[in-house]
Every structure is written in C-alpha cells, then in structure tokens.
Design an enzyme around this catalytic site. Sequence first.
Site, PDB file in Angstrom:
ATOM      1  N   THR A  26      22.414  58.307  50.111  1.00  0.00           N
ATOM      2  CA  THR A  26      21.349  58.741  51.007  1.00  0.00           C
ATOM      3  C   THR A  26      21.006  60.198  50.720  1.00  0.00           C
ATOM      4  O   THR A  26      21.889  61.049  50.655  1.00  0.00           O
ATOM      5  CB  THR A  26      21.794  58.573  52.467  1.00  0.00           C
ATOM      6  OG1 THR A  26      21.963  57.181  52.746  1.00  0.00           O
ATOM      7  CG2 THR A  26      20.769  59.150  53.428  1.00  0.00           C
ATOM      8  N   GLN A  99      18.767  49.194  47.240  1.00  0.00           N
ATOM      9  CA  GLN A  99      19.780  48.776  48.208  1.00  0.00           C
ATOM     10  C   GLN A  99      19.125  48.544  49.569  1.00  0.00           C
ATOM     11  O   GLN A  99      18.480  49.433  50.121  1.00  0.00           O
ATOM     12  CB  GLN A  99      20.892  49.814  48.351  1.00  0.00           C
ATOM     13  CG  GLN A  99      22.046  49.291  49.210  1.00  0.00           C
ATOM     14  CD  GLN A  99      23.029  50.356  49.628  1.00  0.00           C
ATOM     15  OE1 GLN A  99      22.679  51.265  50.364  1.00  0.00           O
ATOM     16  NE2 GLN A  99      24.267  50.237  49.157  1.00  0.00           N
ATOM     17  N   TYR A 180      27.700  49.734  58.585  1.00  0.00           N
ATOM     18  CA  TYR A 180      26.328  49.389  58.939  1.00  0.00           C
ATOM     19  C   TYR A 180      26.253  47.908  59.358  1.00  0.00           C
ATOM     20  O   TYR A 180      27.278  47.268  59.552  1.00  0.00           O
ATOM     21  CB  TYR A 180      25.391  49.758  57.799  1.00  0.00           C
ATOM     22  CG  TYR A 180      25.426  51.256  57.543  1.00  0.00           C
ATOM     23  CD1 TYR A 180      25.029  52.156  58.543  1.00  0.00           C
ATOM     24  CD2 TYR A 180      25.920  51.784  56.356  1.00  0.00           C
ATOM     25  CE1 TYR A 180      25.104  53.538  58.346  1.00  0.00           C
ATOM     26  CE2 TYR A 180      26.000  53.162  56.155  1.00  0.00           C
ATOM     27  CZ  TYR A 180      25.599  54.027  57.159  1.00  0.00           C
ATOM     28  OH  TYR A 180      25.687  55.393  56.978  1.00  0.00           O
ATOM     29  N   ARG A 227      27.347  44.815  48.485  1.00  0.00           N
ATOM     30  CA  ARG A 227      28.372  45.859  48.531  1.00  0.00           C
ATOM     31  C   ARG A 227      29.238  45.701  49.771  1.00  0.00           C
ATOM     32  O   ARG A 227      28.728  45.470  50.869  1.00  0.00           O
ATOM     33  CB  ARG A 227      27.733  47.253  48.531  1.00  0.00           C
ATOM     34  CG  ARG A 227      28.772  48.352  48.302  1.00  0.00           C
ATOM     35  CD  ARG A 227      28.160  49.733  48.286  1.00  0.00           C
ATOM     36  NE  ARG A 227      29.016  50.658  47.544  1.00  0.00           N
ATOM     37  CZ  ARG A 227      29.102  51.963  47.790  1.00  0.00           C
ATOM     38  NH1 ARG A 227      28.403  52.496  48.779  1.00  0.00           N
ATOM     39  NH2 ARG A 227      29.874  52.737  47.073  1.00  0.00           N
TER      40      ARG A 227
END
Length: 354
Positions: A26, A99, A180, A227
């Site tokens: 990020t 992603q 997440y 991932r």
Amino acid sequence: MSNALWNPTTVGEIPLPHRLAMAPMTRNRSTPEGVPTELNAEYYAQRASHALIITEGTQPNPDGQGYLLTPGIYTEDHITGWRKVTDAVHKADGRIVIQLMHAGRMSHPDNTPHHRQPVAPSPVQPAGETFTASGLQEMPVPRELTTEEVAATVEDFRRAAAAAIAAGADGVEIHGANGYLLHQFLATNTNQRTDPYGGSIDNRIRFAVEVATAVADEIGAGRTGLRISPGNPFNDIAENDTHDLYPALVRALAPLDLAYLHIGNHNGDDDLLHTLRKLWPNTLILNRAGTDITTRAKDIEDGIADVITVGTMALANPDLVQRIRTSAPLNTPDPATIYGGNEAGYTDYPTHTT
C-alpha cells in the site's frame, strides 16, 4: 546468488523470466476517487524487471476501502486509470497482477466514498486507530454482513476481477491475509457467525473458497492467485486452530487449479509452511519479510517456494533485479514517505550506476 532464482518459470498462464517478484505494498497515492495516476504508472513501470509485480491492495467495491487514497477497480474510471499502469509495465516488458483487497472492518466511514459503517463477518470492533483526513480515529464497530450480502460481495470480487482484466492486468491476486475481509472470515475472533459462513472450519473457509471460485470462473484459474498469512496477528486477528484451518483451506482450493498460492507472514511457523507446500499442487510464492535475499533464494533451492516476493527492497530499489545480479549495494527505504505523498520516496529512488 544461486542460479535457481534466475531460472524462468510459468505461473498458471503467466510466463516469468525469473523468480524474484514484487510484493503488494500500500502506497496511498491514488486520487481521492481511487483512480491510479501517471505517477502510479511511472512507479510500477520502474520496477518492471521484477518477474511479476503484485500491485497494492485494490478495493473491489466501495465497502472494501480501508485507507485514504487507495485504488479501486469497480468503475470505468478505475479501469482507465489502471490501464495507464498496465500499459506502462507491459511497455517495459513487465508482468502485473492487481491485488483485490476488501478491508472489511479495518476501516472508518471517513475513508470510504459513501461514508458508511464498515462491514465484517461479525460486529467485532478492531483494536487500535486508523488514519483519516482529520487525523487518527478509532475504528468503529462494523456492521455484520447478511448472508445475502456475503453472496453479493463474492459477485463484487468477480466483477472486480473482470475489470482488472479489462484494465490490461495479467491476472489478479485475492487478498486473504493480514486481517482483511477474507482473513476476518477465517479467524475465530472476528467470525462469530451462526450461518453457513461461521462456526466450523468448513464454514469459515467457505467465503474464501467462493471468492476464489468466482474469480477463477470469471478470468480463468491460470490468472488467479490467493494470498494468505497463517497465524499472522496483524490487524487484531487471533487464530486458535491454524494447523487445522489452513490445511483445510488449501485442500479446498487445490481442485480449483489456481495459478498460485502466495504465503506472506506465516508467523515463523515453518512446520505449517512445509505442510502447506506438500498440499499445494501449483506454484507457491513465498514472502519472508525481514530476511535477506540469500535466505529467501534458498527457499527456492530447497523446493519450499517456486517464486519469492520482496517488499521494501523493491520499494527502495527500482532496479533491484540488476542490483542483486551484480551484487550492487541497495538503497535504504525512507519510512517517512512510504504511505502517501508525491514522487518523493516513490519514484525518485536512484538506480545504480556502475
């Protein structure tokens, strides 16, 4: 450096010239609307010599945004912005996957386009604060997704994957790690549901498997990766059954024939890593953050990984591949410029001159 790192390979349908890839990071430099810019295109193109670029986390819908100035991939403007990036990378002879990252409860209404309460598997408030335009704020209690909304979110991932391909990406990586949304469904402290998505391991892995299935159906399994970060406590995650949970997840994913499984922070549990390596039939990408390149390359020699990813090394060294090949010294990353800002600490790291 071992020759194993420089051997070509194929990841699903994506041929790679070697095995040193760029990890997703990020950087908070998109527009407020989540549109990638010419500056983002320059940043990624500078790093096109990596075997594969995995982009920063990109929200598949408005609810998926957790941080300021992160990109999206669910509108035509997003597709146009990402096309600038993929065109620049491909012009530099690189390969790039986007992603798909839904932040779930790791968010704040001030950071999203609709300013609504964050969503999650269950209404469990995360510890800590997050950066907003008005400074650090406590993250609120999230709203629990209904069973119907879970299914709708799966379809949002499907549409986002299609948008990524429309934007010229070579594939997508589904973010199931680092606390997440997908990880929140996996973990017992964040998933307290009593419907088919909560309770047993089979139920808690259901969302991740459904997302992977939908994306693979939409764009092809050979262009789809996932991932995970087994045991990683980041973002207030607590898993009490890691050695049962992740083998079950990998067994359920294996028949999908995905291009790759990307294992990030696995909390130093190499026993579990070796178990997952045996269970996973296709390419395994590994990120051992905080270790040197020699240590990481040995995982390829030992058959633990097929490809390795690097994060901050790639951030600070646009020509990292050439530097490693020639044993040149590495730039040191500037932590003050990692998140947000302009070209400083983003596109102005120098290349090595011999």
